[in-house]
Write a protein that holds these residues in place. Structure first.
Motif, PDB file in Angstrom:
ATOM      1  N   ASP B   9     -17.158   9.878 -12.716  1.00 16.06           N
ATOM      2  CA  ASP B   9     -17.873  10.694 -11.739  1.00 16.06           C
ATOM      3  C   ASP B   9     -19.242  10.110 -11.445  1.00 16.06           C
ATOM      4  O   ASP B   9     -19.725  10.181 -10.320  1.00 16.06           O
ATOM      5  CB  ASP B   9     -18.038  12.117 -12.257  1.00 16.06           C
ATOM      6  CG  ASP B   9     -16.791  12.940 -12.033  1.00 16.06           C
ATOM      7  OD1 ASP B   9     -16.702  14.034 -12.611  1.00 16.06           O
ATOM      8  OD2 ASP B   9     -15.912  12.499 -11.285  1.00 16.06           O
ATOM      9  N   PHE B  34     -10.616  -1.240  -0.090  1.00 13.86           N
ATOM     10  CA  PHE B  34     -11.913  -1.131   0.559  1.00 13.86           C
ATOM     11  C   PHE B  34     -12.912  -0.450  -0.370  1.00 13.86           C
ATOM     12  O   PHE B  34     -12.536   0.372  -1.215  1.00 13.86           O
ATOM     13  CB  PHE B  34     -11.806  -0.287   1.839  1.00 13.86           C
ATOM     14  CG  PHE B  34     -10.719  -0.731   2.775  1.00 13.86           C
ATOM     15  CD1 PHE B  34      -9.415  -0.305   2.582  1.00 13.86           C
ATOM     16  CD2 PHE B  34     -10.999  -1.562   3.832  1.00 13.86           C
ATOM     17  CE1 PHE B  34      -8.400  -0.719   3.426  1.00 13.86           C
ATOM     18  CE2 PHE B  34      -9.990  -1.983   4.689  1.00 13.86           C
ATOM     19  CZ  PHE B  34      -8.691  -1.557   4.486  1.00 13.86           C
ATOM     20  N   TYR B  36     -16.664   1.706   0.213  1.00  8.21           N
ATOM     21  CA  TYR B  36     -17.637   2.294   1.116  1.00  8.21           C
ATOM     22  C   TYR B  36     -18.774   2.883   0.285  1.00  8.21           C
ATOM     23  O   TYR B  36     -18.577   3.288  -0.864  1.00  8.21           O
ATOM     24  CB  TYR B  36     -17.012   3.430   1.927  1.00  8.21           C
ATOM     25  CG  TYR B  36     -16.080   2.987   3.027  1.00  8.21           C
ATOM     26  CD1 TYR B  36     -14.758   2.666   2.747  1.00  8.21           C
ATOM     27  CD2 TYR B  36     -16.520   2.898   4.344  1.00  8.21           C
ATOM     28  CE1 TYR B  36     -13.895   2.260   3.762  1.00  8.21           C
ATOM     29  CE2 TYR B  36     -15.665   2.505   5.370  1.00  8.21           C
ATOM     30  CZ  TYR B  36     -14.361   2.182   5.060  1.00  8.21           C
ATOM     31  OH  TYR B  36     -13.517   1.790   6.071  1.00  8.21           O
ATOM     32  N   LEU B  88     -23.389   7.411  -3.315  1.00  7.08           N
ATOM     33  CA  LEU B  88     -22.010   7.766  -3.644  1.00  7.08           C
ATOM     34  C   LEU B  88     -21.100   6.647  -3.136  1.00  7.08           C
ATOM     35  O   LEU B  88     -21.201   6.240  -1.972  1.00  7.08           O
ATOM     36  CB  LEU B  88     -21.667   9.095  -2.970  1.00  7.08           C
ATOM     37  CG  LEU B  88     -20.345   9.780  -3.284  1.00  7.08           C
ATOM     38  CD1 LEU B  88     -20.204  10.041  -4.779  1.00  7.08           C
ATOM     39  CD2 LEU B  88     -20.254  11.091  -2.508  1.00  7.08           C
ATOM     40  N   PHE B  90     -17.211   5.042  -2.615  1.00 10.92           N
ATOM     41  CA  PHE B  90     -15.805   5.389  -2.469  1.00 10.92           C
ATOM     42  C   PHE B  90     -14.955   4.133  -2.415  1.00 10.92           C
ATOM     43  O   PHE B  90     -15.251   3.204  -1.668  1.00 10.92           O
ATOM     44  CB  PHE B  90     -15.566   6.175  -1.178  1.00 10.92           C
ATOM     45  CG  PHE B  90     -16.107   7.565  -1.189  1.00 10.92           C
ATOM     46  CD1 PHE B  90     -17.349   7.851  -0.646  1.00 10.92           C
ATOM     47  CD2 PHE B  90     -15.364   8.604  -1.732  1.00 10.92           C
ATOM     48  CE1 PHE B  90     -17.846   9.138  -0.637  1.00 10.92           C
ATOM     49  CE2 PHE B  90     -15.858   9.897  -1.747  1.00 10.92           C
ATOM     50  CZ  PHE B  90     -17.097  10.163  -1.191  1.00 10.92           C
ATOM     51  N   LEU B 101      -6.516   5.575   5.740  1.00 12.95           N
ATOM     52  CA  LEU B 101      -7.040   5.189   4.445  1.00 12.95           C
ATOM     53  C   LEU B 101      -6.940   6.367   3.491  1.00 12.95           C
ATOM     54  O   LEU B 101      -7.191   7.507   3.872  1.00 12.95           O
ATOM     55  CB  LEU B 101      -8.492   4.743   4.553  1.00 12.95           C
ATOM     56  CG  LEU B 101      -8.776   3.509   5.411  1.00 12.95           C
ATOM     57  CD1 LEU B 101     -10.258   3.161   5.351  1.00 12.95           C
ATOM     58  CD2 LEU B 101      -7.940   2.329   4.957  1.00 12.95           C
ATOM     59  N   PHE B 103      -8.678   7.776   0.197  1.00 12.12           N
ATOM     60  CA  PHE B 103      -9.935   7.596  -0.524  1.00 12.12           C
ATOM     61  C   PHE B 103      -9.856   8.134  -1.937  1.00 12.12           C
ATOM     62  O   PHE B 103      -9.159   9.120  -2.211  1.00 12.12           O
ATOM     63  CB  PHE B 103     -11.071   8.313   0.212  1.00 12.12           C
ATOM     64  CG  PHE B 103     -11.513   7.611   1.458  1.00 12.12           C
ATOM     65  CD1 PHE B 103     -10.874   7.845   2.665  1.00 12.12           C
ATOM     66  CD2 PHE B 103     -12.569   6.712   1.431  1.00 12.12           C
ATOM     67  CE1 PHE B 103     -11.272   7.194   3.825  1.00 12.12           C
ATOM     68  CE2 PHE B 103     -12.969   6.054   2.584  1.00 12.12           C
ATOM     69  CZ  PHE B 103     -12.318   6.295   3.773  1.00 12.12           C
ATOM     70  N   GLY B 104     -10.601   7.508  -2.824  1.00  9.24           N
ATOM     71  CA  GLY B 104     -10.818   8.058  -4.146  1.00  9.24           C
ATOM     72  C   GLY B 104     -11.798   9.215  -4.075  1.00  9.24           C
ATOM     73  O   GLY B 104     -12.321   9.550  -3.005  1.00  9.24           O
ATOM     74  N   THR B 105     -12.059   9.803  -5.220  1.00  7.10           N
ATOM     75  CA  THR B 105     -12.914  10.987  -5.276  1.00  7.10           C
ATOM     76  C   THR B 105     -14.396  10.641  -5.288  1.00  7.10           C
ATOM     77  O   THR B 105     -15.234  11.535  -5.225  1.00  7.10           O
ATOM     78  CB  THR B 105     -12.591  11.825  -6.519  1.00  7.10           C
ATOM     79  OG1 THR B 105     -12.631  10.970  -7.655  1.00  7.10           O
ATOM     80  CG2 THR B 105     -11.211  12.459  -6.394  1.00  7.10           C
ATOM     81  N   GLY B 106     -14.711   9.377  -5.373  1.00  9.25           N
ATOM     82  CA  GLY B 106     -16.103   8.954  -5.314  1.00  9.25           C
ATOM     83  C   GLY B 106     -16.754   8.856  -6.684  1.00  9.25           C
ATOM     84  O   GLY B 106     -16.419   9.600  -7.606  1.00  9.25           O
TER      85      GLY B 106
END
Lengths: 113, 113
Positions: B9, B34, B36, B88, B90, B101, B103-106
């Motif tokens: 996290d 990717f 971000y 944050l 991602f 796409l 995305f993961g949870t960040g």
């Protein structure tokens, strides 16, 4: 170069009121367009995507709808907002051919009271 | 279905130290991966991507990522962290069949002075 705009930047609306968020892309043609919602500053939820004018795919059934009246314009709407619609709404685009990465707009912070 | 996992996290690192933000993926077929970055109340900014070729991908702001097929990982790295890197992050993978796409949870990166 390509740019993506979203407005408004922030919005406070009462429960039950309508919603219209707008996204426009400049400097490209026939982009794929996306609406995401980000809740609590973390995960992204894909709401809608579009591969062309009038072509909308919904990812999650909900209180929202999307439209694409022009090639580079994507609109997110609701007839009656719920408290749970609060969040950070992000528009993104990608090319219809070639590069797979998406490029995001600055976002709209929606608070439903 | 394609998916990515960001197991942390939050990552804390001191300025000047190297940083790593972890990402593992699960895909069928060849992965398009990717990274971000998102600063507070902003849209996501594209950092880098892996499509094919060299396992070490260089991106914006001095970031790089290492693709490891045997470990199904795509960790983001930077040799020397800056306080301004706090944000944050991602990880994302392209969904099969379309340019969506996932995305993961960040992971929140905090770089202390």
């Amino acid at each position: 170069s390509q740019t993506i705009h979203q407005w408004p930047a922030t919005l406070v609306q009462p429960v039950g009121s309508p919603l219209s968020l707008e996204c426009t892309v400049e400097g490209t043609s026939n982009p794929n367009l996306y609406w995401y919602r980000q809740a609590a500053g973390r995960g992204l939820q894909l709401l809608f995507y579009s591969v062309g004018i009038g072509q909308i795919s919904s990812e999650v059934p909900q209180n929202l709808s999307a439209s694409r009246p022009q090639d580079r314009q994507f609109i997110l709407s609701s007839k009656k907002l719920l408290l749970s619609d609060s969040g950070f709404y992000l528009c993104a685009w990608s090319t219809s051919k070639g590069r797979p990465e998406q490029f995001f707009g600055p976002g709209t912070r929606l608070t439903v009271l | 279905a394609q998916s990515v996992a960001q197991p942390e996290d939050q990552v804390n690192v001191a300025e000047g130290n190297p940083l790593t933000v972890k990402c593992t993926y699960s895909v069928s077929g060849n992965p398009y991966l990717f990274w971000y970055v998102q600063y507070p109340n902003r849209g996501l900014q594209f950092l880098l991507k892996y499509i094919t070729g060299d396992n070490l991908v260089k991106g914006s702001y001095g970031f790089e990522a290492e693709f490891n097929k045997s470990q199904t990982s795509f960790h983001l790295k930077k040799p020397s962290a800056l306080v301004s890197d706090s944000a944050l992050y991602f990880c994302a993978v392209r969904d099969k069949g379309f340019q969506k796409l996932v995305f993961g949870t960040g992971t929140r990166l905090l770089v202390s002075p």
